[in-house]
Design a protein around this motif. Structure first.
Motif, PDB file in Angstrom:
ATOM      1  N   CYS A 263     -24.370 -51.108  41.858  1.00 39.66           N
ATOM      2  CA  CYS A 263     -23.922 -51.485  40.514  1.00 39.66           C
ATOM      3  C   CYS A 263     -23.035 -52.723  40.528  1.00 39.66           C
ATOM      4  O   CYS A 263     -22.850 -53.366  39.487  1.00 39.66           O
ATOM      5  CB  CYS A 263     -23.174 -50.315  39.866  1.00 39.66           C
ATOM      6  SG  CYS A 263     -24.141 -48.799  39.743  1.00 39.66           S
ATOM      7  N   VAL A 271     -27.594 -54.775  34.366  1.00 37.22           N
ATOM      8  CA  VAL A 271     -27.450 -53.410  34.881  1.00 37.22           C
ATOM      9  C   VAL A 271     -28.240 -52.430  34.037  1.00 37.22           C
ATOM     10  O   VAL A 271     -28.943 -51.556  34.559  1.00 37.22           O
ATOM     11  CB  VAL A 271     -25.965 -53.006  34.933  1.00 37.22           C
ATOM     12  CG1 VAL A 271     -25.838 -51.524  35.282  1.00 37.22           C
ATOM     13  CG2 VAL A 271     -25.229 -53.837  35.964  1.00 37.22           C
ATOM     14  N   LEU A 310     -19.641 -49.981  36.796  1.00 40.46           N
ATOM     15  CA  LEU A 310     -20.487 -49.978  35.596  1.00 40.46           C
ATOM     16  C   LEU A 310     -19.679 -50.337  34.347  1.00 40.46           C
ATOM     17  O   LEU A 310     -18.586 -49.808  34.142  1.00 40.46           O
ATOM     18  CB  LEU A 310     -21.126 -48.606  35.397  1.00 40.46           C
ATOM     19  CG  LEU A 310     -22.292 -48.235  36.319  1.00 40.46           C
ATOM     20  CD1 LEU A 310     -22.730 -46.800  36.036  1.00 40.46           C
ATOM     21  CD2 LEU A 310     -23.463 -49.184  36.139  1.00 40.46           C
TER      22      LEU A 310
END
Length: 532
Positions: A263, A271, A310
């Motif tokens: 990530c 992403v 994230l």
């Protein structure tokens, strides 16, 4: 050319006869049949309803007709390719949406001349009927029916023919969809295998005999056989991906794909697409539909490395998938159901990230159903020598040597070092040192021995932290011990940043996140260290 024109002399098939012939084809639509067998049955039904001497199904491939199935034609017909422009009859058939019957005295050459079984030489006067097939409003190909009797199709039942053509189009459509699904499935399988192989670590074992390592192995064995979501935590370089691989390999999903995503290695804008996929036109550059990592891992395991990186918006969508197993590709309103076991990893303190507002509390609790801490190398005692042996053997094979071994002072230095970069730092140190040590030999040795100086480390077993030596690879232990404090700190910083660059494929934004630094501060540090 004469179109089929029905008159009062037409002999109609009974509804019972048509149904008896068509029902098996309808049933075939729900069966898993090879494409060739599906098309063979289609032609058999065609000749049952409309008796003739030869039938063929041809698919239009740009400007060429490709035979897919034949009945009553010579076997070599399947190997032929009929360029439409070279065959006026085929060109005529494709120019209309209606069935076409050619008169017996038609001057147009017959593509099947010499191909009808039982007829040698020129194909004499006969009856010829062709029907175009349309799929999705576009011409897909042709059905052709030939009879040696020039009056065979005089009384053809047009209603039965239209019913058959509709079912033929449905049969072809089903076969095409199955072929597309099989092709896409194979492509996705190949992509999954490529991702697995690209990781380069799936074949490595967890090596160690220390109490801390054995406890980790026992926990992996316990959780692997469950469906619990696992959060693997630990410092950078401890081998969290190897732990994830071990969990997957020991699980009931071991024969299914394990897909990995770092990530931290992708821009925030990509992403979401990598995780959930996108449809054509969803954004600039989205030229086709694309499955995300969740769909690739369906039935298997998805490993999210550096999950703490994230963005918050993606975290919310990830939570939804974990809760109900449904996802939406970017740009699509359709939902896809997936069955995926998630393993996440991070070197961050996610509980602290939650308190700081950088990570969703609900997602943190969903991920940490089974937290698993990987111990740092400094807590594993003499495991460092076992791991060093593994990396030495890897480099021996790579360099083509009979053996690479460690001198006593090198072993003492490895045991004394604090290993801030953990197993990854050890791997890089062994590889770098073996290459440099070999390059100093004028003649290739059979056995290469690495000393503490070769490793660029202090040989003082009482040192809390070994310091990489400065200068050339020939710097001796005394010189390394005499290095002043400022130079030692600079060398240590250079090692940390260099290793982070290598791990993140020289992506400076990812390096900044890995080291927990502001991007501007990292740029200034890199310039001072001579790395930029």
């Amino acid at each position: 050319m004469t179109r089929v024109n029905q008159t009062s002399c037409e002999v109609k098939l009974t509804a019972s006869e048509v149904l008896d012939a068509l029902i098996p084809l309808v049933e075939d639509l729900t069966r898993d049949l090879p494409e060739r067998e599906r098309y063979r049955r289609l032609l058999t039904t065609l000749r049952t309803l409309f008796p003739g001497d030869a039938a063929a199904l041809l698919r239009l491939d740009e400007d060429t007709l490709v035979p897919l199935a034949i009945d009553g034609l010579s076997g070599d017909t399947l190997g032929r390719r009929f360029r439409v422009g070279d065959h006026p009859r085929f060109e005529s058939l494709l120019s209309t949406r209606e069935p076409t019957r050619f008169p017996a005295d038609s001057a147009l050459p017959d593509p099947y001349d010499g191909l009808v079984q039982g007829v040698s030489g020129h194909l004499e006067v006969h009856d010829c009927l062709g029907c175009p097939l349309f799929i999705g409003g576009r011409p897909w190909g042709l059905l052709t029916l030939d009879a040696l009797d020039p009056e065979r199709f005089d009384s053809i039942d047009m209603h039965a023919l239209q019913a058959f053509l509709s079912l033929a189009a449905a049969t072809v459509s089903v076969a095409e969809r199955i072929h597309t699904l099989e092709r896409n499935t194979e492509e996705e399988r190949q992509r999954a295998e490529a991702y697995r192989q690209a990781s380069g670590r799936s074949g490595r074992d967890l090596i160690g005999s220390s109490a801390a390592h054995q406890q980790l192995v026992n926990e992996i064995r316990v959780v692997a056989n469950s469906e619990l979501t696992v959060l693997v935590t630990g410092e950078t370089g401890v081998g969290k991906e190897l732990v994830a691989n071990a969990i997957h390999s020991g699980s009931p999903r071991a024969n299914k794909p394990m897909i990995s995503l770092n990530c931290a290695a992708l821009p925030d804008t990509l992403v979401e697409s990598e995780l959930f996929g996108h449809v054509r036109g969803a954004f600039s550059g989205a030229s086709s539909d694309r499955s995300g990592k969740f769909e690739l891992a369906d039935g298997g395991t998805l490993f999210l490395d550096e999950v703490g990186e994230l963005p918050l918006g993606v975290q919310a969508k990830l939570l939804r998938v974990l809760q109900n197993g449904q996802l939406q590709r970017i740009g699509s309103d359709s939902e896809h159901k997936v069955d995926v076991r998630l393993i996440a990893a991070t070197n961050r303190d996610l509980a602290e990230e939650v308190r700081a507002g950088r990570f969703r509390a609900d997602l943190y609790h969903r991920l940490s159903v089974y937290p698993l801490r990987v111990p740092p190398l400094r807590e594993r005692g003499r495991d460092v020598l076992l791991l060093a042996g593994f990396f030495l053997e890897e480099n021996r094979a790579r360099l083509g040597l009979l053996s690479i071994r460690l001198a006593h002072d090198a072993q003492a230095a490895l045991l004394a070092y604090n290993w801030p970069g953990n197993v990854r730092e050890l791997e890089h140190m062994i590889g770098r040192s073996a290459f440099k040590a070999l390059s100093r030999h004028r003649e290739r040795p059979r056995i290469l021995t690495l000393t503490a100086a070769d490793l660029g480390m202090s040989a003082n077993p009482g040192a809390d932290l070994a310091v990489p030596a400065l200068g050339s690879a020939s710097t001796n232990t005394g010189e390394a011990s005499a290095t002043d404090f400022r130079s030692a700190v600079t060398a240590y910083e250079r090692t940390l940043v260099s290793d982070a660059l290598e791990r993140n494929n020289h992506n400076w934004a990812a390096v900044a996140r890995t080291l927990g630094m502001d991007r501007a501060n990292l740029n200034r540090l890199a310039k001072r260290l001579g790395l930029k």
